[in-house]
Write a protein that holds these residues in place. Structure first.
Motif, PDB file in Angstrom:
ATOM      1  N   LEU A  58       0.644  -1.196  -0.007  1.00  0.00           N
ATOM      2  CA  LEU A  58      -0.094  -0.147  -0.016  1.00  0.00           C
ATOM      3  C   LEU A  58       0.744   1.200   0.150  1.00  0.00           C
ATOM      4  CD1 LEU A  58      -2.847  -1.082   2.449  1.00  0.00           C
ATOM      5  CD2 LEU A  58      -3.027  -0.601   0.053  1.00  0.00           C
ATOM      6  N   ARG A  59       1.916   1.223   0.783  1.00  0.00           N
ATOM      7  CA  ARG A  59       2.702   2.603   0.666  1.00  0.00           C
ATOM      8  C   ARG A  59       3.599   2.780  -0.657  1.00  0.00           C
ATOM      9  NH1 ARG A  59       1.546   5.581   4.959  1.00  0.00           N
ATOM     10  NH2 ARG A  59       3.698   6.483   4.787  1.00  0.00           N
ATOM     11  N   LEU A  60       4.019   1.438  -1.038  1.00  0.00           N
ATOM     12  CA  LEU A  60       4.799   1.577  -2.272  1.00  0.00           C
ATOM     13  C   LEU A  60       3.843   1.738  -3.574  1.00  0.00           C
ATOM     14  CD1 LEU A  60       7.285  -1.318  -1.965  1.00  0.00           C
ATOM     15  CD2 LEU A  60       8.071   1.258  -2.106  1.00  0.00           C
ATOM     16  N   SER A  61       2.574   1.685  -3.397  1.00  0.00           N
ATOM     17  CA  SER A  61       1.535   1.779  -4.625  1.00  0.00           C
ATOM     18  C   SER A  61       1.467   3.252  -4.852  1.00  0.00           C
ATOM     19  CB  SER A  61       0.284   1.140  -4.237  1.00  0.00           C
ATOM     20  OG  SER A  61       0.517  -0.116  -4.259  1.00  0.00           O
ATOM     21  N   ARG A  62       1.686   4.296  -3.914  1.00  0.00           N
ATOM     22  CA  ARG A  62       1.194   5.691  -4.066  1.00  0.00           C
ATOM     23  C   ARG A  62       2.624   6.416  -3.943  1.00  0.00           C
ATOM     24  NH1 ARG A  62      -3.144   5.385   0.489  1.00  0.00           N
ATOM     25  NH2 ARG A  62      -1.724   3.918   1.340  1.00  0.00           N
ATOM     26  N   PRO A  63       2.621   7.443  -4.882  1.00  0.00           N
ATOM     27  CA  PRO A  63       3.751   8.358  -4.797  1.00  0.00           C
ATOM     28  C   PRO A  63       4.130   9.099  -3.690  1.00  0.00           C
ATOM     29  CG  PRO A  63       2.583   8.697  -6.972  1.00  0.00           C
ATOM     30  CD  PRO A  63       1.758   7.766  -5.820  1.00  0.00           C
ATOM     31  N   GLY A  64       5.295   9.224  -3.042  1.00  0.00           N
ATOM     32  CA  GLY A  64       5.727  10.136  -1.806  1.00  0.00           C
ATOM     33  C   GLY A  64       5.509   9.447  -0.706  1.00  0.00           C
ATOM     34  N   GLN A  65       5.105   7.997  -0.743  1.00  0.00           N
ATOM     35  CA  GLN A  65       4.864   7.338   0.585  1.00  0.00           C
ATOM     36  C   GLN A  65       6.102   6.860   1.483  1.00  0.00           C
ATOM     37  OE1 GLN A  65       1.503   7.180   2.138  1.00  0.00           O
ATOM     38  NE2 GLN A  65       1.225   8.657   0.680  1.00  0.00           N
ATOM     39  N   ALA A  66       6.366   7.133   2.734  1.00  0.00           N
ATOM     40  CA  ALA A  66       7.464   6.500   3.241  1.00  0.00           C
ATOM     41  C   ALA A  66       7.236   5.091   3.432  1.00  0.00           C
ATOM     42  CB  ALA A  66       7.636   7.235   4.465  1.00  0.00           C
ATOM     43  N   VAL A  67       8.359   4.123   3.369  1.00  0.00           N
ATOM     44  CA  VAL A  67       7.923   2.731   3.557  1.00  0.00           C
ATOM     45  C   VAL A  67       9.013   2.336   4.672  1.00  0.00           C
ATOM     46  CG1 VAL A  67       8.144   0.660   2.335  1.00  0.00           C
ATOM     47  CG2 VAL A  67       7.858   2.714   1.077  1.00  0.00           C
ATOM     48  N   ALA A  68       9.799   3.037   5.253  1.00  0.00           N
ATOM     49  CA  ALA A  68      10.812   2.425   6.139  1.00  0.00           C
ATOM     50  C   ALA A  68      10.165   1.677   7.184  1.00  0.00           C
ATOM     51  CB  ALA A  68      11.737   3.556   6.691  1.00  0.00           C
ATOM     52  N   ALA A  69       9.257   2.299   7.824  1.00  0.00           N
ATOM     53  CA  ALA A  69       8.786   1.848   9.212  1.00  0.00           C
ATOM     54  C   ALA A  69       7.850   0.508   8.768  1.00  0.00           C
ATOM     55  CB  ALA A  69       7.693   2.838   9.988  1.00  0.00           C
ATOM     56  N   ALA A  70       7.338   0.259   7.523  1.00  0.00           N
ATOM     57  CA  ALA A  70       6.701  -0.706   7.135  1.00  0.00           C
ATOM     58  C   ALA A  70       7.294  -2.066   6.980  1.00  0.00           C
ATOM     59  CB  ALA A  70       5.702  -0.339   5.992  1.00  0.00           C
ATOM     60  N   TRP A  71       8.609  -1.708   6.787  1.00  0.00           N
ATOM     61  CA  TRP A  71       9.183  -3.391   6.693  1.00  0.00           C
ATOM     62  C   TRP A  71       9.356  -4.021   7.911  1.00  0.00           C
ATOM     63  CZ3 TRP A  71      10.059  -4.421   1.938  1.00  0.00           C
ATOM     64  CH2 TRP A  71      10.192  -3.305   1.015  1.00  0.00           C
ATOM     65  N   SER A  72       9.165  -3.469   9.160  1.00  0.00           N
ATOM     66  CA  SER A  72       9.124  -4.169  10.341  1.00  0.00           C
ATOM     67  C   SER A  72       8.008  -5.067  10.352  1.00  0.00           C
ATOM     68  CB  SER A  72       8.886  -3.343  11.395  1.00  0.00           C
ATOM     69  OG  SER A  72       7.769  -2.452  11.309  1.00  0.00           O
ATOM     70  N   GLY A  73       6.969  -4.861   9.563  1.00  0.00           N
ATOM     71  CA  GLY A  73       5.631  -5.760   9.406  1.00  0.00           C
ATOM     72  C   GLY A  73       5.958  -7.040   8.712  1.00  0.00           C
ATOM     73  N   LEU A  74       7.422  -7.071   7.802  1.00  0.00           N
ATOM     74  CA  LEU A  74       8.056  -8.331   7.521  1.00  0.00           C
ATOM     75  C   LEU A  74       8.909  -8.914   8.305  1.00  0.00           C
ATOM     76  CD1 LEU A  74       7.777  -7.222   3.611  1.00  0.00           C
ATOM     77  CD2 LEU A  74       6.141  -8.670   4.669  1.00  0.00           C
ATOM     78  N   GLY A  75       9.891  -8.189   8.594  1.00  0.00           N
ATOM     79  CA  GLY A  75      10.909  -8.660   9.435  1.00  0.00           C
ATOM     80  C   GLY A  75      10.656  -9.128  10.537  1.00  0.00           C
ATOM     81  N   ILE A  76       9.608  -8.804  11.528  1.00  0.00           N
ATOM     82  CA  ILE A  76       9.402  -9.323  12.781  1.00  0.00           C
ATOM     83  C   ILE A  76       8.834 -10.723  12.508  1.00  0.00           C
ATOM     84  CG2 ILE A  76       7.680  -9.191  14.830  1.00  0.00           C
ATOM     85  CD1 ILE A  76       7.989  -6.269  14.777  1.00  0.00           C
ATOM     86  N   PRO A  77       7.863 -11.034  11.801  1.00  0.00           N
ATOM     87  CA  PRO A  77       7.514 -12.477  11.588  1.00  0.00           C
ATOM     88  C   PRO A  77       8.635 -13.370  11.098  1.00  0.00           C
ATOM     89  CG  PRO A  77       5.758 -10.852  10.638  1.00  0.00           C
ATOM     90  CD  PRO A  77       7.041 -10.107  10.973  1.00  0.00           C
ATOM     91  N   LEU A  78       9.190 -12.958  10.191  1.00  0.00           N
ATOM     92  CA  LEU A  78      10.492 -13.789   9.811  1.00  0.00           C
ATOM     93  C   LEU A  78      11.415 -14.091  10.854  1.00  0.00           C
ATOM     94  CD1 LEU A  78      11.302 -12.336   6.332  1.00  0.00           C
ATOM     95  CD2 LEU A  78      10.481 -14.545   6.815  1.00  0.00           C
ATOM     96  N   LEU A  79      11.843 -13.216  11.586  1.00  0.00           N
ATOM     97  CA  LEU A  79      12.698 -13.320  12.733  1.00  0.00           C
ATOM     98  C   LEU A  79      12.248 -14.194  13.658  1.00  0.00           C
ATOM     99  CD1 LEU A  79      14.277  -9.812  13.307  1.00  0.00           C
ATOM    100  CD2 LEU A  79      15.398 -11.743  11.982  1.00  0.00           C
ATOM    101  N   LEU A  80      10.872 -14.095  14.121  1.00  0.00           N
ATOM    102  CA  LEU A  80      10.255 -14.977  15.009  1.00  0.00           C
ATOM    103  C   LEU A  80      10.356 -16.320  14.456  1.00  0.00           C
ATOM    104  CD1 LEU A  80       7.150 -12.800  16.254  1.00  0.00           C
ATOM    105  CD2 LEU A  80       9.209 -13.701  17.639  1.00  0.00           C
ATOM    106  N   LEU A  81       9.933 -16.551  13.224  1.00  0.00           N
ATOM    107  CA  LEU A  81       9.944 -17.976  12.826  1.00  0.00           C
ATOM    108  C   LEU A  81      11.223 -18.662  13.000  1.00  0.00           C
ATOM    109  CD1 LEU A  81       8.477 -20.295  11.293  1.00  0.00           C
ATOM    110  CD2 LEU A  81       8.842 -19.154   9.202  1.00  0.00           C
ATOM    111  N   TRP A  82      12.375 -17.753  12.049  1.00  0.00           N
ATOM    112  CA  TRP A  82      13.704 -18.432  12.225  1.00  0.00           C
ATOM    113  C   TRP A  82      14.013 -18.471  13.608  1.00  0.00           C
ATOM    114  CZ3 TRP A  82      15.421 -14.240   7.924  1.00  0.00           C
ATOM    115  CH2 TRP A  82      14.914 -14.803   6.972  1.00  0.00           C
ATOM    116  N   GLY A  83      13.858 -17.779  14.785  1.00  0.00           N
ATOM    117  CA  GLY A  83      14.250 -17.979  15.873  1.00  0.00           C
ATOM    118  C   GLY A  83      13.586 -19.320  16.535  1.00  0.00           C
ATOM    119  N   GLY A  84      12.197 -19.390  16.246  1.00  0.00           N
ATOM    120  CA  GLY A  84      11.572 -20.666  16.953  1.00  0.00           C
ATOM    121  C   GLY A  84      12.111 -21.897  16.026  1.00  0.00           C
TER     122      GLY A  84
END
Length: 213
Positions: free
Chosen positions: A79-105
């Motif tokens: 949704l952030r990348l679909s529209r011009p001028g939207q900041a995306v940096a904070a949104a990456w945490s929504g992907l990183g956290i589940p991956l880190l939890l899965l790999w840690g588990g």
């Protein structure tokens, strides 16, 4: 027509942006893609025969929860990348956290398992087909998701294509949980993540061509 004339023409009759355009497009694209992916699953794979029994096990919901978390994270980024001028940096945490939890588990499960159990946990019974099955189920979702993204005027086409592909892959993984018999976190950490990466890579390649507006 010269550049300044084109700018003057566009500025003289600006078209208003529809409110909630993103919600409307994704609200149509995602349910339609999920229905087509589910139909493909039922026609080509079938539901796992013990689905009723599996659905009461915590590990089944942990698997589905990972897919759902990746879906939500990918939707946020897309949704952030679909529209011009939207900041995306904070949104990456929504992907990183589940991956880190899965790999840690998964790492913890492998650490606690005996040596002769670890390979079986990683390979399961369906390692040959798992990632490709997720990629196949993501195809209808990629079509509908790319349609939704393109209509919102993305500017970072490769990155938007990657996030749209990941969104399609996460939704397909959620559908695939209805068929997949694997119940070990190390298997998901390897083969589900590989399955997610295939439509993501396809999105990177297809983005500049299919998302250009």
């Amino acid at each position: 027509m010269k550049t300044h004339e084109l700018i003057d023409l566009l500025a003289s009759d600006p078209m208003p942006v529809q409110r909630h355009a993103a919600a409307r497009r994704f609200g149509l694209a995602l349910p339609l893609g999920l229905l087509m992916s589910l139909g493909l699953l039922l026609a080509g794979f079938g539901l796992r025969p013990d689905l009723a029994e599996a659905s009461i096990q915590p590990m089944f919901w942990a698997k589905a929860g990972f897919a759902l978390a990746m879906f939500c994270g990918a939707l946020w980024v897309t949704l952030r990348l679909s529209r011009p001028g939207q900041a995306v940096a904070a949104a990456w945490s929504g992907l990183g956290i589940p991956l880190l939890l899965l790999w840690g588990g998964a790492a913890a499960v492998l650490w606690l398992a005996s040596g002769d159990e670890r390979l079986a946990m990683l390979m399961g019974r369906s390692w040959r087909s798992c990632a490709f099955s997720i990629a196949l189920l993501s195809l209808p979702l990629m079509g509908t998701t790319f349609w939704a993204v393109r209509g919102l005027a993305p500017t970072r086409l490769r990155l938007a294509g990657a996030s749209a592909g990941l969104l399609a892959g996460a939704a397909a993984t959620l559908v695939y949980c209805l068929h997949c018999p694997e119940m070990d976190a190390p298997f998901w950490a390897l083969w589900y993540v590989l399955g997610l990466s295939l439509p993501t890579a396809a999105g990177v390649m297809a983005g500049p061509r299919l998302l250009r507006w």
